[in-house]
Design a protein around this motif. Structure first.
Motif, PDB file in Angstrom:
ATOM      1  N   UNK A  56       0.834  -1.216   0.000  1.00 22.04           N
ATOM      2  CA  UNK A  56       0.000   0.000   0.000  1.00 22.04           C
ATOM      3  C   UNK A  56       0.859   1.252   0.000  1.00 22.04           C
ATOM      4  N   UNK A  59       2.222   1.789  -3.384  1.00 19.80           N
ATOM      5  CA  UNK A  59       1.229   2.357  -4.299  1.00 19.80           C
ATOM      6  C   UNK A  59       1.076   3.856  -4.053  1.00 19.80           C
ATOM      7  N   UNK A 111      -7.168   5.854  -9.669  1.00 24.35           N
ATOM      8  CA  UNK A 111      -7.647   6.060  -8.296  1.00 24.35           C
ATOM      9  C   UNK A 111      -8.856   7.002  -8.302  1.00 24.35           C
TER      10      UNK A 111
ATOM     11  N   UNK B  60     -21.688  -2.795   1.170  1.00 28.06           N
ATOM     12  CA  UNK B  60     -20.476  -2.104   1.651  1.00 28.06           C
ATOM     13  C   UNK B  60     -20.738  -0.607   1.767  1.00 28.06           C
ATOM     14  N   UNK B  61     -20.309  -0.018   2.862  1.00 24.50           N
ATOM     15  CA  UNK B  61     -20.255   1.447   2.881  1.00 24.50           C
ATOM     16  C   UNK B  61     -18.920   1.849   2.252  1.00 24.50           C
ATOM     17  N   UNK B  65     -15.722  -0.614   1.306  1.00 17.86           N
ATOM     18  CA  UNK B  65     -15.327  -0.689  -0.103  1.00 17.86           C
ATOM     19  C   UNK B  65     -13.842  -0.354  -0.260  1.00 17.86           C
ATOM     20  N   UNK B  66     -13.419   0.675   0.468  1.00 16.47           N
ATOM     21  CA  UNK B  66     -12.029   1.130   0.377  1.00 16.47           C
ATOM     22  C   UNK B  66     -11.082   0.074   0.938  1.00 16.47           C
ATOM     23  N   UNK B  69     -10.835  -3.014  -1.186  1.00 15.52           N
ATOM     24  CA  UNK B  69     -10.091  -2.792  -2.432  1.00 15.52           C
ATOM     25  C   UNK B  69      -8.602  -2.583  -2.178  1.00 15.52           C
ATOM     26  N   UNK B  70      -8.279  -1.812  -1.141  1.00 17.23           N
ATOM     27  CA  UNK B  70      -6.878  -1.369  -0.987  1.00 17.23           C
ATOM     28  C   UNK B  70      -6.142  -1.953   0.226  1.00 17.23           C
ATOM     29  N   UNK B  71      -6.879  -2.282   1.278  1.00 20.78           N
ATOM     30  CA  UNK B  71      -6.159  -2.561   2.531  1.00 20.78           C
ATOM     31  C   UNK B  71      -5.924  -4.044   2.794  1.00 20.78           C
ATOM     32  N   UNK B 240     -12.685   8.341   2.132  1.00 16.15           N
ATOM     33  CA  UNK B 240     -11.415   7.620   2.138  1.00 16.15           C
ATOM     34  C   UNK B 240     -10.542   8.020   0.949  1.00 16.15           C
ATOM     35  N   UNK B 241     -11.182   8.274  -0.204  1.00 15.09           N
ATOM     36  CA  UNK B 241     -10.383   8.603  -1.395  1.00 15.09           C
ATOM     37  C   UNK B 241      -9.740   9.977  -1.283  1.00 15.09           C
ATOM     38  N   UNK B 290      -4.809   1.246   3.847  1.00 18.73           N
ATOM     39  CA  UNK B 290      -5.204   1.182   2.442  1.00 18.73           C
ATOM     40  C   UNK B 290      -4.792   2.409   1.653  1.00 18.73           C
ATOM     41  N   UNK B 291      -4.770   3.555   2.337  1.00 20.61           N
ATOM     42  CA  UNK B 291      -4.397   4.795   1.645  1.00 20.61           C
ATOM     43  C   UNK B 291      -2.904   4.842   1.362  1.00 20.61           C
TER      44      UNK B 291
END
Lengths: 128, 742
Positions: A56, A59, A111, B60-61, B65-66, B69-71, B240-241, B290-291
């Motif tokens: 992560x 990325x 993204x 998913x909230x 979702x975040x 997908x990412x974490x 989150x994004x 995840x970020x």
């Protein structure tokens, strides 16, 4: 942000880290743009992070590498657009494409596109 | 009903000013294991996570979702989610399972799974796990540097002291946002004054924050707050994004970031959905991971009083620190906002992070008095520093602060003030007077600073931000004014920004600007003898608090201050029935001259003699050389006493009344706590000895009650006794002494 700052981000010039010395500052050989992180440096850090088992983080560094090309106002504007209810689905898609194409930033573009989809599904878009 | 006076007294105690509330899951008043928390589950379809903790992807909230997908690492999830949580909990404390193995397993866990794992651990087990899972092997600490007057000179001085004391990161903020450029500048100049490498930040709104970083004035940011429910996140005007993009944005400018989260925030905002605080925090932490952020400050942070009001709240805070560390995140572990009115409770809570060590024991130790803390922090402030240092010395633990001398502190504070004066002068900012520099060097708090023209400072700070000047100009200004070392250090900070090394997880810089991170200073703890060990020069440094004196300094000097001269008049004679012998130890009025209660040996002899004579008895002074033992002095004295009664007296003042024929330890009266005696007490001891000789009843000796005396004087007592022992001449016979008072 000023235009001067924008130019810093676009400079292709790169100084060797070991040449960042007080002597060179005195000689006027160092400019503020020499003291900014480079795309290649962040890509290198991404490689290290991947190797160390931090995908992560890697990325994030790859996105950051791309974002070095964005002027500050564009960078902050992109953040602003990603906040809740700031943009329509199509505005986000357009932003995604613009960032990806104009700044050679495919990961960041991707993204933003994922954000657009999530915002559409979860009601976080600007009402049209 | 008449109340208990003890209950009444306890009701006044600091701890009873704290608030305590019973659990109520319907209001989110539960720190762990809410009945509304989901059970751990995961479903993976073609490598994609399609269910988390009982929630299908359709439901998913944004956070689910975040993190889906990412974490969460789907590959690791297969193994981790299939492993019993108790087994994983045991692996956390098992020294034979290394950190990287656990990091892999944890990377596959859902929020509910992470909570279930840590819920098996008690706090000692959590501390053991934290010791192993912390990202950076060497623990560190972060300090707050702010002041109410926004005085840049005081800020530079405080920053310099913070750096001298060994803080790895210094953060400031401001009351008036427009003064941020000056606060950042003052913090930077001060932080690089004693040595280079301290990271600095100014916590302000993101846009301004980035601009300060771009000018080279700051090197990190931890303003990125996240919350564990969609509603709370949206209340914070983020998704989150958007937070994730911000993380990348800072990295693209070479600025280290960590996120901020913590138990209780969602409950406080009213959007906790009846879930436990820890479950929501686990969601936050996966969002952070995840970020791609390298770390987080958590440990409830500014909400600490809320979990602390609940049963298990302090344990839950350690649990959230541990979950973060287990996910591979740097952890700045709270202990910044006020957590209790009680010093005892605060210290007990602190130990959970202090003892195992975290990347930053506090998310901000208030380096100045609490009243100047503009973060609303100050759980531990400048007044508490010596306590902190002593606890480190007691436990042999490095909790990120070094002992310093007052002289060294004054030097660096003054130097930082002068350096800032030079920068302001060179760059045409509102001048800094010599008086301000001096006031900042010695100040307790901003009340001690002369007022500056804040309007003028704000205008100049604004012009600085909008104008072309950068850290490079600051470097040149310092260099021109003879502060070459500080200039070089600030340039060093710019150099590391270019290299990006301090973007690595848990990175701090050592004094050579080398990044110490999860990659370069890997935590390799695997039980005793491994990992971070405080030893050698570092151990000596932490042990050498300035208050510790050498043994030689602690025994009072003896030269000529006994107030009495003892002259030998030969071996003791037979005496008479009216004699009471005062049997002195070998160092009396010689190698030693004062007792532990502060009386000179002359004064003690005078009081004893007066007491004996008050009963019309006669005092004979005999000095013994073959023993330093109080019981033996009394025993030997009684043997040669005509009345059969003697007072044994050690040079430190311990006394005993003894009768001939009794065993050495079976005495008539013992006064074992010399610090509690006084002139009046010695008089009465003399009088009682005489009464015993006359077979009349003694009176009580007025001994003070002071339970702290032993605590205060034990080292001195031991050293004085050592000196008395050193004065022993085994073969030397006792001498009858003529007493000549000064």
């Amino acid at each position: 942000m000023t235009d001067g700052d924008d130019n810093i981000r676009r400079s292709p010039r790169s100084i060797d880290v070991k040449d960042i010395t007080l002597e060179n500052v005195r000689a006027g050989k160092i400019t503020p743009e020499d003291l900014t992180i480079r795309r290649t440096t962040l890509l290198h850090q991404a490689g290290v992070a991947d190797q160390e088992g931090y995908p992560q983080l890697a990325r994030n560094f790859r996105r950051a590498a791309e974002l070095t090309a964005l002027p500050n106002d564009v960078l902050l504007g992109t953040y602003e657009k990603l906040r809740p209810y700031r943009a329509t689905y199509f505005e986000l898609l357009a932003l995604s494409q613009e960032i990806a194409a104009r700044y050679d930033a495919p990961e960041t573009g991707d993204y933003i596109r994922q954000a657009a989809e999530a915002y559409r599904d979860k009601g976080l878009l600007k009402p049209e | 009903m008449t109340g208990s006076k003890r209950f009444a007294k306890r009701a006044e105690r600091a701890v009873n000013k704290d608030t305590f509330v019973q659990e109520d899951a319907s209001l989110g008043l539960v720190v762990m294991d809410s009945p509304n928390d989901p059970k751990p589950s995961i479903r993976i379809d073609k490598g994609r996570i399609v269910e988390i903790d009982g929630c299908d992807q359709e439901n998913f909230d944004t956070i689910d979702r975040y993190i889906a997908r990412y974490a969460i690492n789907a590959e690791a999830a297969v193994e981790a989610m299939a492993t019993d949580s108790l087994v994983l909990a045991r692996m956390l404390v098992d020294i034979n399972v290394p950190r990287h193995k656990l990091m892999w397993l944890m990377s596959g866990c859902t929020p509910a799974k992470l909570c279930e794992i840590v819920s098996h651990l008690n706090v000692v087990e959590m501390m053991m796990a934290m010791q192993k899972m912390r990202a950076r092997q060497s623990p560190g600490n972060q300090a707050h540097v702010t002041n109410w007057k926004e005085n840049p000179v005081l800020m530079a001085a405080d920053a310099a002291e913070g750096a001298l004391r060994g803080f790895d990161e210094l953060e400031t903020t401001c009351r008036v946002a427009r003064v941020a450029p000056f606060n950042s500048l003052a913090l930077l100049v001060g932080s690089q004054t004693p040595h280079g490498g301290v990271l600095t930040q100014c916590a302000v709104e993101e846009g301004l924050n980035l601009r300060l970083g771009l000018k080279g004035l700051t090197s990190y940011a931890e303003t990125l707050s996240v919350y564990g429910t969609d509603e709370a996140l949206r209340d914070g005007d983020d998704t989150p994004w958007s937070k994730g993009l911000l993380a990348s944005a800072y990295a693209s400018r070479g600025i280290k970031i960590r996120f901020t989260s913590g138990t209780g925030a969602e409950t406080l905002m009213g959007y906790e959905q009846g879930k436990s605080m820890l479950y929501l925090e686990a969601r936050c932490l996966l969002l952070v991971k995840g970020s791609g952020a390298q770390g987080v400050q958590n440990g409830s942070i500014s909400c600490i009083a809320l979990p602390s009001a609940l049963p298990g709240g302090v344990r839950a805070v350690l649990a959230e620190n541990l979950i973060a560390a287990s996910l591979g995140l740097e952890v700045a572990s709270g202990n910044d906002a006020m957590s209790s009115h009680s010093d005892m409770r605060k210290a007990a809570k602190l130990m959970l992070q202090f003892l195992p060590g975290t990347d930053f024991i506090t998310s901000g130790y208030s380096s100045m008095p609490r009243k100047d803390n503009m973060f609303g922090g100050g759980n531990f402030d400048s007044d508490d520093m010596d306590d902190w240092l002593v606890i480190q010395r007691d436990m042999q633990v490095d909790a990120g602060m070094e002992p310093v001398t007052e002289e060294a502190v004054l030097d660096v504070r003054r130097k930082a003030g002068k350096a800032l004066q030079a920068v302001f002068g060179e760059l045409g900012f509102p001048p800094v007077s010599d008086q301000e520099v001096e006031a900042a060097a010695t100040a307790y708090c901003s009340d001690d600073m002369p007022d500056r023209d804040l309007v003028e400072d704000i205008a100049a700070a604004g012009a600085f931000l909008d104008g072309p000047l950068t850290a490079l100009d600051v470097i040149s200004a310092l260099d021109r004014r003879g502060f070459e070392d500080i200039a070089a250090n600030i340039l060093g900070m710019q150099r590391v920004r270019v290299s990006g090394d301090y973007l690595q997880p848990a990175a701090v810089l050592n004094r050579h600007f080398e990044a110490q991170s999860a990659f370069t200073d890997r935590n390799q703890y695997q039980g005793p003898g491994t990992g971070f060990r405080l030893k050698g020069a570092a151990l000596a440094k932490l042990s050498a608090i300035p208050q510790a004196r050498t043994a030689a300094e602690m025994v009072p000097a003896s030269a000529g201050r006994a107030g009495v001269t003892l002259k030998s008049i030969g071996g003791p004679g037979p005496g008479t029935a009216r004699d009471v012998v005062i049997a002195l130890g070998p160092a009396f009025a010689a190698e030693l001259d004062t007792t532990l209660c502060g009386l000179s040996h002359g004064e003690v002899l005078k009081a004893l003699t007066a007491g004996i004579e008050s009963k019309a008895m006669h005092a004979r002074v005999v000095k013994f050389f073959h023993t330093a033992d109080c019981g033996m002095l009394g025993f030997e004295g009684a043997k040669i006493s005509g009345s059969g009664i003697a007072i044994g007296l050690q040079s430190k003042g311990t006394a005993v009344i003894q009768r001939k024929g009794l065993a050495p330890l079976n005495n008539l009266e013992l006064f074992s706590q010399a610090p509690l005696l006084s002139r009046e007490a010695y008089f009465q001891i003399g009088a009682n000895a005489a009464s015993h000789a006359m077979r009349s009843p003694p009176s009580p000796v007025p001994v003070k009650v002071d339970n702290m005396a032993r605590l205060r004087l034990i080292v001195q007592a031991m050293l004085m006794h050592k000196r008395e022992i050193a004065s022993i001449v085994p073969a030397k016979s006792p001498s009858e002494m003529q007493v000549i008072h000064d």
